[in-house]
Design a protein around this motif. Sequence first.
Motif, PDB file in Angstrom:
ATOM      1  N   LEU A   1       2.473   0.519  10.564  1.00 43.04           N
ATOM      2  CA  LEU A   1       1.957   1.690   9.867  1.00 43.04           C
ATOM      3  C   LEU A   1       2.695   2.955  10.301  1.00 43.04           C
ATOM      4  O   LEU A   1       3.363   2.991  11.336  1.00 43.04           O
ATOM      5  CB  LEU A   1       0.454   1.828  10.137  1.00 43.04           C
ATOM      6  N   ASP A   2       2.528   3.997   9.512  1.00 41.16           N
ATOM      7  CA  ASP A   2       3.172   5.282   9.778  1.00 41.16           C
ATOM      8  C   ASP A   2       2.132   6.323  10.170  1.00 41.16           C
ATOM      9  O   ASP A   2       0.920   6.124  10.004  1.00 41.16           O
ATOM     10  CB  ASP A   2       3.916   5.759   8.522  1.00 41.16           C
ATOM     11  N   ALA A   3       2.627   7.445  10.673  1.00 42.99           N
ATOM     12  CA  ALA A   3       1.741   8.564  11.013  1.00 42.99           C
ATOM     13  C   ALA A   3       0.938   8.961   9.779  1.00 42.99           C
ATOM     14  O   ALA A   3       1.480   9.063   8.671  1.00 42.99           O
ATOM     15  CB  ALA A   3       2.557   9.742  11.518  1.00 42.99           C
ATOM     16  N   GLY A   4      -0.358   9.161   9.977  1.00 42.57           N
ATOM     17  CA  GLY A   4      -1.247   9.521   8.882  1.00 42.57           C
ATOM     18  C   GLY A   4      -1.966   8.352   8.260  1.00 42.57           C
ATOM     19  O   GLY A   4      -2.944   8.542   7.526  1.00 42.57           O
ATOM     20  N   ASP A   5      -1.508   7.128   8.534  1.00 45.00           N
ATOM     21  CA  ASP A   5      -2.220   5.946   8.051  1.00 45.00           C
ATOM     22  C   ASP A   5      -3.495   5.747   8.867  1.00 45.00           C
ATOM     23  O   ASP A   5      -3.620   6.246   9.995  1.00 45.00           O
ATOM     24  CB  ASP A   5      -1.331   4.706   8.151  1.00 45.00           C
ATOM     25  N   LEU A   6      -4.443   4.985   8.309  1.00 46.42           N
ATOM     26  CA  LEU A   6      -5.766   4.835   8.920  1.00 46.42           C
ATOM     27  C   LEU A   6      -6.139   3.369   9.056  1.00 46.42           C
ATOM     28  O   LEU A   6      -6.029   2.605   8.093  1.00 46.42           O
ATOM     29  CB  LEU A   6      -6.818   5.551   8.052  1.00 46.42           C
TER      30      LEU A   6
ATOM     31  N   LEU B   1       0.837  -1.196   0.000  1.00 48.08           N
ATOM     32  CA  LEU B   1       0.000   0.000   0.000  1.00 48.08           C
ATOM     33  C   LEU B   1       0.876   1.251   0.000  1.00 48.08           C
ATOM     34  O   LEU B   1       1.956   1.267   0.589  1.00 48.08           O
ATOM     35  CB  LEU B   1      -0.916   0.019   1.223  1.00 48.08           C
ATOM     36  N   GLU B   2       0.387   2.312  -0.644  1.00 42.63           N
ATOM     37  CA  GLU B   2       1.101   3.584  -0.654  1.00 42.63           C
ATOM     38  C   GLU B   2       0.554   4.494   0.441  1.00 42.63           C
ATOM     39  O   GLU B   2      -0.638   4.532   0.700  1.00 42.63           O
ATOM     40  CB  GLU B   2       0.950   4.286  -2.013  1.00 42.63           C
ATOM     41  N   ALA B   3       1.457   5.252   1.063  1.00 44.71           N
ATOM     42  CA  ALA B   3       1.051   6.201   2.098  1.00 44.71           C
ATOM     43  C   ALA B   3       0.266   7.360   1.483  1.00 44.71           C
ATOM     44  O   ALA B   3       0.561   7.773   0.350  1.00 44.71           O
ATOM     45  CB  ALA B   3       2.285   6.710   2.830  1.00 44.71           C
ATOM     46  N   PRO B   4      -0.729   7.883   2.203  1.00 38.98           N
ATOM     47  CA  PRO B   4      -1.252   7.397   3.490  1.00 38.98           C
ATOM     48  C   PRO B   4      -2.121   6.158   3.284  1.00 38.98           C
ATOM     49  O   PRO B   4      -3.025   6.148   2.455  1.00 38.98           O
ATOM     50  CB  PRO B   4      -2.070   8.575   4.007  1.00 38.98           C
ATOM     51  N   ARG B   5      -1.842   5.120   4.028  1.00 45.66           N
ATOM     52  CA  ARG B   5      -2.485   3.823   3.854  1.00 45.66           C
ATOM     53  C   ARG B   5      -3.823   3.758   4.596  1.00 45.66           C
ATOM     54  O   ARG B   5      -4.004   4.400   5.633  1.00 45.66           O
ATOM     55  CB  ARG B   5      -1.565   2.711   4.363  1.00 45.66           C
ATOM     56  N   THR B   6      -4.700   2.901   4.070  1.00 45.00           N
ATOM     57  CA  THR B   6      -5.965   2.583   4.748  1.00 45.00           C
ATOM     58  C   THR B   6      -6.081   1.069   4.825  1.00 45.00           C
ATOM     59  O   THR B   6      -5.983   0.384   3.801  1.00 45.00           O
ATOM     60  CB  THR B   6      -7.176   3.160   3.986  1.00 45.00           C
ATOM     61  N   VAL B   7      -6.274   0.568   6.042  1.00 44.15           N
ATOM     62  CA  VAL B   7      -6.410  -0.873   6.258  1.00 44.15           C
ATOM     63  C   VAL B   7      -7.706  -1.133   7.010  1.00 44.15           C
ATOM     64  O   VAL B   7      -7.935  -0.565   8.085  1.00 44.15           O
ATOM     65  CB  VAL B   7      -5.218  -1.438   7.061  1.00 44.15           C
TER      66      VAL B   7
END
Length: 301
Positions: free
Chosen positions: A75-80, A48-54
């Motif tokens: 995950l990184d900051a900004g991912d959901l 998945l490319e940032a910002p990611r949604t899972v």
Amino acid sequence: MKLGMVGLGKMGGNMAARLRDKGHEVVGYDFDPRVSDVGSLAELVGRLEAPRTVWLMVPAGEPTDGAVEELGGLLDAGDLIIEGGNSHYVKDREHADALKDQGVRYVDAGVSGGVWGRENGYGIMVGGAPEDVERAKPIFDALTPDEGGGYVHAGGVGAGHFVKMVHNGIEYGMMQAFAEGFELMQASDIVDDVPGTFDSWREGTVVRSWLLDLLVRALEEDPELEALRGYAQDSGEGRWTVQAAVDHAVPAPAITAALYARFASRQEDSPAMKVIAALRNQFGGHAVATATDDPVRTPRS
């Protein structure tokens, strides 16, 4: 959008398929390698490319807790993360708080629609910050019915699963009412066509509903329901609804009675009913069945 879907069972698999049908790109992960696109959560995140949604669609409790914790480390900051199982709303707040320091966003989504959702669309009840919910809105739009409706942003984190919990509590009560009506008509010597009666209620009456449609479908397949045992499990939401009613001092007698009826269904020989039978015999001389008697349906008084 491109998103990850964790859990590709009866619900998650059909949801992923509907999203793909609507043009979204879904990377799916499941313990079953036959349906999984990747071999691990780490591989899913890497696709998945940032910002990611899972989106998580795994059983409530330890499976969800473990998946949220593992994703929090990937995950990184900004991912959901969208938690779409039937978690307790208190757990949602704990998960959101645990992810806050990492900057990972969290939305809870109660999902209703069962195995028919891929074709008909799902009811989606969402809790979370407005900006996080708006970001995921294209996903919710794809999952809900084509003709509109079936969606609510109910409030902050936890609100989605809270209203889904109440929804399922109401469902318990509705199912119990249909079940009791079936038994009453079947036990009488007045009604000759019980399945036909339910079928007639599907149009023009105040009790018409999708649950009624499903009951008619079941009766068409087995008019006396002879192939089924009178046993009903509860998945947790009914208990949580009753507990929430106690916590908020809200009377919920119908939902509570429906939950207890499910408990009663699991007893082959109810100890409580033995006490009732003994007391009726003691004060009124009513006949009692013994443990060696064959269970026979008797006329209701």
